[in-house]
Design a protein around this motif. Structure first.
Motif, PDB file in Angstrom:
ATOM      1  N   ILE A  56       0.830  -1.203   0.000  1.00  0.00           N
ATOM      2  CA  ILE A  56       0.000   0.000   0.000  1.00  0.00           C
ATOM      3  C   ILE A  56       0.864   1.252   0.000  1.00  0.00           C
ATOM      4  N   LEU A  57       1.918   1.256   0.819  1.00  0.00           N
ATOM      5  CA  LEU A  57       2.807   2.418   0.871  1.00  0.00           C
ATOM      6  C   LEU A  57       3.484   2.660  -0.470  1.00  0.00           C
ATOM      7  N   ILE A  58       3.881   1.569  -1.141  1.00  0.00           N
ATOM      8  CA  ILE A  58       4.499   1.714  -2.459  1.00  0.00           C
ATOM      9  C   ILE A  58       3.522   2.335  -3.439  1.00  0.00           C
ATOM     10  N   LEU A  59       2.272   1.864  -3.403  1.00  0.00           N
ATOM     11  CA  LEU A  59       1.261   2.399  -4.313  1.00  0.00           C
ATOM     12  C   LEU A  59       0.994   3.872  -4.041  1.00  0.00           C
ATOM     13  N   VAL A  60       0.923   4.232  -2.759  1.00  0.00           N
ATOM     14  CA  VAL A  60       0.705   5.631  -2.396  1.00  0.00           C
ATOM     15  C   VAL A  60       1.833   6.507  -2.932  1.00  0.00           C
ATOM     16  N   CYS A  61       3.076   6.064  -2.726  1.00  0.00           N
ATOM     17  CA  CYS A  61       4.229   6.828  -3.203  1.00  0.00           C
ATOM     18  C   CYS A  61       4.213   6.985  -4.719  1.00  0.00           C
ATOM     19  N   LEU A  62       3.921   5.885  -5.398  1.00  0.00           N
ATOM     20  CA  LEU A  62       3.872   5.946  -6.863  1.00  0.00           C
ATOM     21  C   LEU A  62       2.778   6.885  -7.335  1.00  0.00           C
ATOM     22  N   PHE A  63       1.655   6.865  -6.626  1.00  0.00           N
ATOM     23  CA  PHE A  63       0.545   7.731  -7.030  1.00  0.00           C
ATOM     24  C   PHE A  63       0.891   9.198  -6.842  1.00  0.00           C
ATOM     25  N   ILE A  74       2.851   7.659 -19.509  1.00  0.00           N
ATOM     26  CA  ILE A  74       2.548   6.471 -20.313  1.00  0.00           C
ATOM     27  C   ILE A  74       3.743   5.519 -20.329  1.00  0.00           C
ATOM     28  N   HIS A  75       4.953   6.088 -20.373  1.00  0.00           N
ATOM     29  CA  HIS A  75       6.150   5.244 -20.307  1.00  0.00           C
ATOM     30  C   HIS A  75       6.220   4.516 -18.964  1.00  0.00           C
ATOM     31  N   ALA A  76       5.888   5.230 -17.879  1.00  0.00           N
ATOM     32  CA  ALA A  76       5.889   4.613 -16.546  1.00  0.00           C
ATOM     33  C   ALA A  76       4.837   3.506 -16.464  1.00  0.00           C
ATOM     34  N   SER A  85      -1.848  -3.154 -10.294  1.00  0.00           N
ATOM     35  CA  SER A  85      -2.370  -2.102  -9.421  1.00  0.00           C
ATOM     36  C   SER A  85      -1.619  -0.786  -9.622  1.00  0.00           C
ATOM     37  N   VAL A  86      -0.322  -0.877  -9.839  1.00  0.00           N
ATOM     38  CA  VAL A  86       0.479   0.328 -10.091  1.00  0.00           C
ATOM     39  C   VAL A  86       0.096   0.939 -11.436  1.00  0.00           C
ATOM     40  N   GLY A 146     -11.625  -3.698  -5.498  1.00  0.00           N
ATOM     41  CA  GLY A 146     -10.244  -3.406  -5.862  1.00  0.00           C
ATOM     42  C   GLY A 146      -9.607  -2.445  -4.889  1.00  0.00           C
ATOM     43  N   ASP A 147      -8.601  -1.707  -5.393  1.00  0.00           N
ATOM     44  CA  ASP A 147      -7.903  -0.768  -4.516  1.00  0.00           C
ATOM     45  C   ASP A 147      -7.891   0.650  -5.105  1.00  0.00           C
ATOM     46  N   ASN A 148      -8.896   0.955  -5.940  1.00  0.00           N
ATOM     47  CA  ASN A 148      -8.977   2.278  -6.561  1.00  0.00           C
ATOM     48  C   ASN A 148     -10.098   3.082  -5.911  1.00  0.00           C
ATOM     49  N   LYS A 149      -9.781   3.783  -4.830  1.00  0.00           N
ATOM     50  CA  LYS A 149     -10.795   4.534  -4.093  1.00  0.00           C
ATOM     51  C   LYS A 149     -11.179   5.840  -4.789  1.00  0.00           C
ATOM     52  N   PHE A 150     -10.325   6.288  -5.701  1.00  0.00           N
ATOM     53  CA  PHE A 150     -10.632   7.538  -6.413  1.00  0.00           C
ATOM     54  C   PHE A 150     -11.947   7.405  -7.184  1.00  0.00           C
ATOM     55  N   PHE A 151     -12.118   6.293  -7.902  1.00  0.00           N
ATOM     56  CA  PHE A 151     -13.334   6.147  -8.705  1.00  0.00           C
ATOM     57  C   PHE A 151     -14.522   5.677  -7.881  1.00  0.00           C
ATOM     58  N   GLU A 152     -14.281   5.176  -6.682  1.00  0.00           N
ATOM     59  CA  GLU A 152     -15.404   4.950  -5.767  1.00  0.00           C
ATOM     60  C   GLU A 152     -15.986   6.296  -5.357  1.00  0.00           C
TER      61      GLU A 152
END
Length: 417
Positions: A4-11, A28-30, A38-39, A153-159
């Motif tokens: 979760i921390l990795i995903l937060v940092c990447l976001f 797009i390259h990333a 998930s990333v 899932g783990d995408n709370k933005f679209f929730e």
């Protein structure tokens, strides 16, 4: 927790990367080089910047770049997301038929890999077309499905986005309590994402004006004039001057509010502002409601103005509701509903076959176990070691098959197939 921390940092990194349009290629390259689904989706979600609702060319450009990249990578997440962006772009241009076609393809692709977060994005964006067309039942169905998939899932933005849109649709159907509940829920989700650093402040430029606008319109319809004006002011205070779409929506709400209060001068002022913002722009279709309001106001005392705004209303309205477009969308909606029904029936049949296979496996195991036990303890039959060993191995294989049948749905869901 580490994931979760990795995903937060990447976001957060992603938000900084694509704060400007020029960095879309970098994002797009990333997305391309990331091996984690998930990333990838977190990075794609971050592309939904304030420009996403104001600049159709920008949105379509993202879609085309993602589509080209998906063809090179043979990646369904990228391809589904590309179609979602293209659908959004054509929706902003007022071409709902073409937009709906892209969104339907995006959903079909997301279903192939059964990724709930990807489905949440695709369903929310497709529901926006039905929201624009005042087809509330279909919009609500899709938004609720989007929230359910976002929760899986783990995408709370679209929730949060789906909750916000539900607030708008329930407002349109005069379900004021439901509208306020979902708008408040969306606000709490967005604020939580900011405080936990899962998203950036830039996202609020696309969220808060819309949410406060919904709340203002609810209070206006409830007759709470002062509270409504407070929410309208909050919506404008949080709205970027470059956000033509939301400014138009807020000014339209203010015009309707003042008309209900019989303050004709203020109603006319804000209706004119709403039309002026989107005049001669791809978002011209948004001038339909304020133009109709002005046309009705001038109906009895100003023939020239009545004709002028009636023409604006007709032109803007035709882009969304002309007969040909209505027929095409109805046919496309019917085809998609039929496809979803077929998918649901296929899932039921698959589940029934799985349960049947489990039953067969249990029966076979029971029979073989009985034979082995009988051979071991029978005094009338002389059983050799090979026979017992054979039935023992056969029983073990059936146990493995039973465990596979039992665990497969859970493993498929956990690993996204």
């Amino acid at each position: 927790m580490k994931k979760i921390l990795i995903l937060v940092c990447l976001f957060i990194i992603a938000q900084n990367l694509f704060a400007q349009k020029a960095n879309v290629d970098s994002v797009i390259h990333a997305i391309t080089i990331s091996k984690n689904d998930s990333v990838k989706i977190a990075l794609i979600t971050g592309l939904y910047t304030p420009e996403i609702n104001n600049d159709p060319d920008y949105v379509i450009d993202i879609g085309l770049k993602l589509l080209k990249q998906s063809e090179a990578d043979k990646n369904i997440i990228e391809e589904s997301s590309a179609n979602t962006f293209l659908g959004q772009g054509y929706r902003l241009l007022g071409n709902n038929v073409r937009g709906l076609a892209y969104h339907q393809k995006a959903i079909a692709l997301a279903e192939q890999i059964n990724n709930p977060s990807l489905l949440a994005i695709a369903e929310n964006q497709m529901a926006n077309i039905y929201k624009d067309r005042d087809e509330s039942d279909k919009a609500i169905q899709l938004y609720k499905s989007a929230t359910a998939h976002a929760q899986q899932g783990d995408n709370k933005f679209f929730e949060a986005a789906a909750y916000s849109n539900l607030g708008y649709v329930y407002l349109a159907t005069n379900s004021l309590d439901s509208s306020m509940i979902f708008s408040q829920k969306a606000y709490e989700y967005y604020r939580h994402m900011i405080t936990t650093q899962v998203s950036s402040e830039a996202i609020l430029q696309t969220a808060l004006p819309f949410i406060f606008g919904n709340m203002a319109n609810v209070q206006s319809k409830l007759g709470n004039s002062q509270l409504a004006i407070s929410y309208y002011n909050m919506a404008l205070a949080n709205c970027s001057s470059s956000s033509a779409k939301y400014l138009t929506v807020i000014y339209t709400g203010l015009a309707q509010h003042y008309q209900s209060q019989h303050q004709e001068d203020s109603a006319e002022y804000y209706a004119r502002k709403a039309i002026a913002i989107v005049n001669n722009s791809p978002l011209f279709y948004l001038s339909s409601t304020p133009a109709q309001l002005l046309s009705d106001m001038y109906e009895n005392n100003n023939c020239d103005s009545t004709l002028k705004y009636a023409k604006i209303f007709k032109t803007a309205n035709d882009s969304l509701f002309n007969n040909k477009a209505n027929q095409q969308i109805q046919l496309m909606t019917f085809d998609e509903d039929l496809r979803q029904q077929q998918l649901a029936q296929e899932k039921i049949k698959t589940e029934e076959r799985r349960h049947q296979n489990i039953q067969f496996a249990l029966i076979a195991f029971g029979i073989i176990s009985f034979i082995v036990i009988f051979l071991l303890f029978s005094r009338s039959i002389v059983a050799n070691e090979r026979l017992i060993s054979f039935f023992g191995i056969l029983g073990l294989l059936i146990v493995f098959e039973f465990v596979n049948l039992l665990l497969h749905p859970w493993l498929a869901s956990f690993t996204h197939e």
